[in-house]
Scaffold this motif. Sequence first.
Motif, short mmCIF file in Angstrom:
data_model
loop_
_atom_site.label_atom_id
_atom_site.label_comp_id
_atom_site.label_asym_id
_atom_site.label_seq_id
_atom_site.Cartn_x
_atom_site.Cartn_y
_atom_site.Cartn_z
N SER A 29 -61.99 38.51 92.36
CA SER A 29 -61.70 39.89 92.72
C SER A 29 -62.25 40.85 91.68
O SER A 29 -62.57 40.46 90.55
CB SER A 29 -60.18 40.07 92.85
OG SER A 29 -59.58 40.04 91.58
N LYS A 30 -62.35 42.10 92.06
CA LYS A 30 -62.86 43.11 91.14
C LYS A 30 -61.97 43.23 89.91
O LYS A 30 -62.46 43.34 88.78
CB LYS A 30 -62.98 44.46 91.85
CG LYS A 30 -63.53 45.55 90.95
CD LYS A 30 -63.65 46.85 91.69
CE LYS A 30 -64.16 48.00 90.88
NZ LYS A 30 -64.15 47.96 89.48
N LEU A 31 -60.65 43.18 90.12
CA LEU A 31 -59.71 43.28 89.00
C LEU A 31 -59.89 42.11 88.03
O LEU A 31 -59.96 42.29 86.81
CB LEU A 31 -58.28 43.33 89.52
CG LEU A 31 -57.19 43.49 88.47
CD1 LEU A 31 -57.34 44.80 87.74
CD2 LEU A 31 -55.83 43.40 89.12
N ARG A 90 -62.56 40.29 87.67
CA ARG A 90 -63.88 40.43 87.03
C ARG A 90 -63.83 41.47 85.91
O ARG A 90 -64.40 41.26 84.84
CB ARG A 90 -64.92 40.81 88.09
CG ARG A 90 -66.34 40.80 87.59
CD ARG A 90 -67.38 41.04 88.68
NE ARG A 90 -67.08 42.16 89.54
CZ ARG A 90 -66.73 42.07 90.82
NH1 ARG A 90 -66.62 40.91 91.40
NH2 ARG A 90 -66.49 43.16 91.54
N ASP A 91 -63.10 42.57 86.13
CA ASP A 91 -62.98 43.60 85.10
C ASP A 91 -62.25 43.06 83.88
O ASP A 91 -62.64 43.33 82.74
CB ASP A 91 -62.26 44.83 85.64
CG ASP A 91 -63.10 45.61 86.64
OD1 ASP A 91 -64.31 45.36 86.72
OD2 ASP A 91 -62.53 46.46 87.35
N HIS A 92 -61.16 42.29 84.09
CA HIS A 92 -60.43 41.69 82.97
C HIS A 92 -61.32 40.69 82.23
O HIS A 92 -61.31 40.65 81.00
CB HIS A 92 -59.15 41.00 83.46
CG HIS A 92 -58.06 41.95 83.80
ND1 HIS A 92 -57.45 42.74 82.86
CD2 HIS A 92 -57.48 42.26 84.98
CE1 HIS A 92 -56.52 43.49 83.45
NE2 HIS A 92 -56.53 43.21 84.74
N ARG A 93 -62.07 39.90 82.98
CA ARG A 93 -62.96 38.93 82.36
C ARG A 93 -63.99 39.64 81.50
O ARG A 93 -64.22 39.28 80.34
CB ARG A 93 -63.66 38.10 83.44
CG ARG A 93 -64.69 37.13 82.90
CD ARG A 93 -65.48 36.50 84.06
NE ARG A 93 -66.67 35.86 83.60
CZ ARG A 93 -67.83 36.46 83.39
NH1 ARG A 93 -67.95 37.75 83.62
NH2 ARG A 93 -68.87 35.79 82.96
N ASN A 94 -64.61 40.69 82.06
CA ASN A 94 -65.64 41.41 81.32
C ASN A 94 -65.06 42.07 80.06
O ASN A 94 -65.70 42.06 79.01
CB ASN A 94 -66.30 42.46 82.21
CG ASN A 94 -67.15 41.84 83.28
OD1 ASN A 94 -67.53 40.68 83.19
ND2 ASN A 94 -67.45 42.61 84.31
N SER A 95 -63.86 42.62 80.17
CA SER A 95 -63.28 43.26 78.99
C SER A 95 -62.94 42.23 77.93
O SER A 95 -63.11 42.48 76.73
CB SER A 95 -62.07 44.10 79.38
OG SER A 95 -60.87 43.48 79.14
N ASP A 96 -62.47 41.04 78.33
CA ASP A 96 -62.19 39.98 77.36
C ASP A 96 -63.47 39.49 76.68
O ASP A 96 -63.49 39.26 75.47
CB ASP A 96 -61.49 38.80 78.03
CG ASP A 96 -60.04 39.08 78.37
OD1 ASP A 96 -59.49 40.08 77.87
OD2 ASP A 96 -59.45 38.30 79.15
N LYS A 148 -69.08 33.74 78.28
CA LYS A 148 -69.06 34.04 79.71
C LYS A 148 -68.55 32.87 80.54
O LYS A 148 -68.11 33.06 81.66
CB LYS A 148 -70.45 34.45 80.18
CG LYS A 148 -70.92 35.76 79.60
CD LYS A 148 -72.30 36.11 80.08
CE LYS A 148 -72.75 37.42 79.46
NZ LYS A 148 -74.10 37.79 79.85
N LYS A 175 -59.13 57.26 79.58
CA LYS A 175 -59.69 57.63 80.87
C LYS A 175 -59.02 58.87 81.45
O LYS A 175 -59.62 59.63 82.17
CB LYS A 175 -59.59 56.46 81.84
CG LYS A 175 -60.48 55.31 81.42
CD LYS A 175 -60.43 54.18 82.39
CE LYS A 175 -61.32 53.06 81.89
NZ LYS A 175 -61.24 51.88 82.70
#
Length: 148
Positions: A2-4, A6-12, A44, A72
Amino acid sequence: MSKLARDHRNSDVIKIQIARKQLNLTDEEYQTILQSKGGVLSSKDLDHEGRKRVLAYMERLGFKPKASATSKRPARPTPSVDALPLVRRIRAQLISLERKPDEYADGIAKQMLGAEAPQFFEWLHLRDLERLSQILTYQQNRTGAPTK
């Protein structure tokens, strides 16, 4: 994914890279940490638990995460004690009107008062907060939104 997620993964992953730079780790040291804590050679490829373990280990090594300089959304002001019940009521009315943001009430206050309007509706005088609440009540009745 999910987008959420993926966003958590990218921020980590970004936090891990920042920690690597902050701790001045060589490539060999970094890959050793990834291999021992997550069983992979690239940040990654880490799963959620692996990212948590790597970040926790890096924090034990001395990594100190910093809060971002800009948020934000701007912080809303704290209303005065006597205005607090009216501000809460206005926020409840905004929620009943299809979750309108606080900026919606700011815009109504600006239309009501023109150039004299403060930046945030929380700074209005009590009489103006009451007028704003009456306007929102009228709009709730007009659109059929719940009023309680």
